[in-house]
Write an enzyme that holds these catalytic residues in place. Structure first.
Site, mmCIF file in Angstrom:
data_model
loop_
_atom_site.group_PDB
_atom_site.id
_atom_site.type_symbol
_atom_site.label_atom_id
_atom_site.label_comp_id
_atom_site.label_asym_id
_atom_site.label_seq_id
_atom_site.Cartn_x
_atom_site.Cartn_y
_atom_site.Cartn_z
ATOM 1 C CB ILE A 5 -1.205 0.247 1.284
ATOM 2 C CG1 ILE A 5 -2.030 0.785 0.520
ATOM 3 C CG2 ILE A 5 -0.909 0.446 2.459
ATOM 4 C CD1 ILE A 5 -3.107 0.960 -0.643
ATOM 5 C CB SER B 264 10.573 -1.029 4.822
ATOM 6 O OG SER B 264 9.744 -1.764 4.591
ATOM 7 C CE LYS C 251 -7.813 -1.541 6.196
ATOM 8 N NZ LYS C 251 -7.568 -2.549 5.184
ATOM 9 C CG ASP D 35 -6.799 -6.515 5.737
ATOM 10 O OD1 ASP D 35 -5.918 -5.786 6.528
ATOM 11 O OD2 ASP D 35 -7.001 -6.194 4.158
HETATM 12 P P1 NAP Z 1 2.607 -5.263 3.146
HETATM 13 O O1 NAP Z 1 2.671 -5.519 1.789
HETATM 14 O O2 NAP Z 1 3.271 -6.555 4.118
HETATM 15 O O3 NAP Z 1 3.793 -4.362 4.030
HETATM 16 C C1 NAP Z 1 3.772 -4.362 5.377
HETATM 17 C C2 NAP Z 1 5.077 -3.471 5.272
HETATM 18 O O4 NAP Z 1 5.334 -3.406 6.590
HETATM 19 C C3 NAP Z 1 6.755 -4.694 4.863
HETATM 20 O O5 NAP Z 1 6.804 -4.160 3.834
HETATM 21 C C4 NAP Z 1 7.337 -4.588 5.933
HETATM 22 O O6 NAP Z 1 9.040 -4.749 5.485
HETATM 23 C C5 NAP Z 1 7.089 -3.577 6.767
HETATM 24 N N1 NAP Z 1 7.084 -3.648 8.444
HETATM 25 C C6 NAP Z 1 6.613 -5.097 8.784
HETATM 26 N N2 NAP Z 1 7.166 -4.710 10.229
HETATM 27 C C7 NAP Z 1 8.290 -3.390 10.467
HETATM 28 C C8 NAP Z 1 8.779 -2.526 11.243
HETATM 29 N N3 NAP Z 1 8.591 -2.960 12.791
HETATM 30 N N4 NAP Z 1 8.939 -1.627 10.992
HETATM 31 C C9 NAP Z 1 8.778 -1.064 9.304
HETATM 32 N N5 NAP Z 1 8.518 -1.528 8.797
HETATM 33 C C10 NAP Z 1 7.442 -2.786 8.862
HETATM 34 O O7 NAP Z 1 1.182 -5.208 3.413
HETATM 35 P P2 NAP Z 1 0.514 -3.969 2.847
HETATM 36 O O8 NAP Z 1 -0.634 -4.575 1.648
HETATM 37 O O9 NAP Z 1 1.109 -2.494 2.510
HETATM 38 O O10 NAP Z 1 -1.095 -3.793 4.396
HETATM 39 C C11 NAP Z 1 0.039 -2.918 5.771
HETATM 40 C C12 NAP Z 1 -1.391 -2.005 5.534
HETATM 41 O O11 NAP Z 1 -1.750 -1.229 5.085
HETATM 42 C C13 NAP Z 1 -2.437 -3.200 6.511
HETATM 43 O O12 NAP Z 1 -2.889 -2.936 7.183
HETATM 44 C C14 NAP Z 1 -3.588 -2.719 5.069
HETATM 45 O O13 NAP Z 1 -4.805 -3.526 6.482
HETATM 46 C C15 NAP Z 1 -3.388 -2.015 4.734
HETATM 47 N N6 NAP Z 1 -3.919 -1.464 3.511
HETATM 48 C C16 NAP Z 1 -3.372 -2.185 2.210
HETATM 49 C C17 NAP Z 1 -3.740 -2.198 1.527
HETATM 50 C C18 NAP Z 1 -3.628 -2.685 0.013
HETATM 51 O O14 NAP Z 1 -4.252 -3.180 -0.533
HETATM 52 N N7 NAP Z 1 -2.860 -4.099 0.024
HETATM 53 C C19 NAP Z 1 -4.916 -1.374 0.898
HETATM 54 C C20 NAP Z 1 -5.049 -0.052 1.952
HETATM 55 C C21 NAP Z 1 -4.747 -0.450 3.614
HETATM 56 P P3 NAP Z 1 9.510 -5.686 4.921
HETATM 57 O O15 NAP Z 1 8.759 -6.207 3.481
HETATM 58 O O16 NAP Z 1 10.898 -4.633 4.504
HETATM 59 O O17 NAP Z 1 10.043 -7.076 6.286
#
Ligand code: NAP
Length: 308
Positions: free
Chosen positions: A14, A36, A91, A169
């Site tokens: 995101i 990250s 969120k 989610d």
């Molecule tokens: P994601 O692709 O798994 O990304 C999460 C990121 O957080 C990863 O890059 C990870 O880094 C990083 N991370 C984990 N622990 C960390 C820490 N302690 N310090 C700094 N970075 C850390 O997940 P996502 O889909 O983007 O979703 C993230 C959030 O956004 C969720 O709450 C989700 O509900 C929300 N969201 C997602 C979407 C969607 O379409 N995907 C839409 C709206 C909202 P590394 O990979 O470098 O380990």
């Protein structure tokens, strides 16, 4: 006025898809850093492996957009708020309701802005739907949120772990819209959560709510949808049916259909800038509360194991 120097923490899907372009498209902000553990960052923007490294060795920032999974968000947020940094929480705003409450108290104490962002509320059809429904008697509501988890969440282990919410989610996005557009509050009456036998979070759920006027609200969440995807809310009223489709982007009213632009993240960043400039916070936990109630009150059923 100087732009607000902002860092993105959690450079995942995101952050790259939406936060980076929305920040770069808003002159109230300048993207000061990214953080990250395993990401290489963006050309020309300082990148650090942890929030600790940002706070000790990175460029100064006024604000952080926290885009990590929800399970790790509290510890990061509390650390940054303690430094007087404004906070945008993706969120859901936390893994529990109580932790979000303590973040709000800390932000108030320190005097910084905390924004619990609900992106779906900024979809183009949502504000006009809310205005139209304010004048109506609601008879019933149907929410159908069915998508293919393999397309939208490939390899995201955290989403299946406790606090990751599973199918809630995306489902919480529907609840963020429903709690915003429906004129009366509503609450859970009955829920069934369906969990794969190798996972800690549901892959599907069937929920029955009722509003304070007695109108039934049914919600069908499913991550096993292939083919066309559904992100629809239909509201039966005394003046006909309102339908929001495509996650709130398209609004159907009796006699008209409006196809909106994709304005969710630009809208969120305009709001965040206004909160910071106005010295205010915006933390609505109603959608998370309804999800917590589903986990509290829902009966569990087990289904086939899920493999990515
Ligand atoms: P994601 O692709 O798994 O990304 C999460 C990121 O957080 C990863 O890059 C990870 O880094 C990083 N991370 C984990 N622990 C960390 C820490 N302690 N310090 C700094 N970075 C850390 O997940 P996502 O889909 O983007 O979703 C993230 C959030 O956004 C969720 O709450 C989700 O509900 C929300 N969201 C997602 C979407 C969607 O379409 N995907 C839409 C709206 C909202 P590394 O990979 O470098 O380990």
């Amino acid at each position: 006025m100087d732009p607000i120097r902002i860092a993105i923490v959690g450079m995942g899907k995101i952050a790259r898809d939406q936060h980076v372009p929305a920040i770069r498209g808003n002159s109230a902000f300048s993207l000061a850093a990214t953080v990250s553990p395993h990401d290489a960052g963006l050309d020309g923007v300082p990148h650090l492996a942890s929030l600790d490294a940002l706070l000790h060795d990175g460029p100064a920032v006024d604000a952080i957009a926290l885009c990590t999974p929800p399970q790790v968000r509290y510890d990061l947020a509390v650390q940054a708020l303690g430094r007087g940094i404004h906070m945008f929480l993706e969120k859901p705003p936390g893994a529990t309701l109580a932790e979000v409450g303590t973040l709000q108290a800390q932000a108030d104490k320190v005097g910084v802005s905390l924004f619990a962002a609900w992106h779906s509320r900024f979809a183009a059809g949502v504000a006009p739907a809310r205005a139209w429904l304010a004048e109506r008697k609601i008879d019933s509501v149907s929410i159908v949120w069915r998508e293919d988890v393999r397309v939208w969440h490939p390899g995201q282990a955290w989403i299946w772990q406790p606090g990751g919410l599973g199918v809630f989610d995306p489902g919480i996005n529907a609840l963020s819209i429903a709690t915003h557009i429906l004129p009366r509050p509503f609450f859970l009456k009955d829920a069934t959560l369906i969990l794969p036998d190798n996972r800690a979070a549901p892959i599907a759920a069937d929920l029955h709510f009722r509003d304070t006027g007695g109108a039934p609200i049914h919600m069908d969440l499913d991550w096993r949808q292939t083919g066309p995807q559904s992100w629809d809310i239909a509201v039966e009223t005394d003046a006909g049916t309102l339908k929001l489709s495509q996650g709130g982007a398209v609004l159907h009213l009796p006699g008209s259909t409006d196809h909106g632009e994709d304005v969710e993240y630009p809208g969120l960043y305009s709001r965040f800038a206004a909160l910071i400039r106005g010295g205010r916070s915006d933390v609505d936990t109603d959608p998370l509360r309804l999800v917590a109630d589903a986990f509290l009150r829902g009966r569990r059923e087990t289904t086939d194991a899920f493999h990515d």
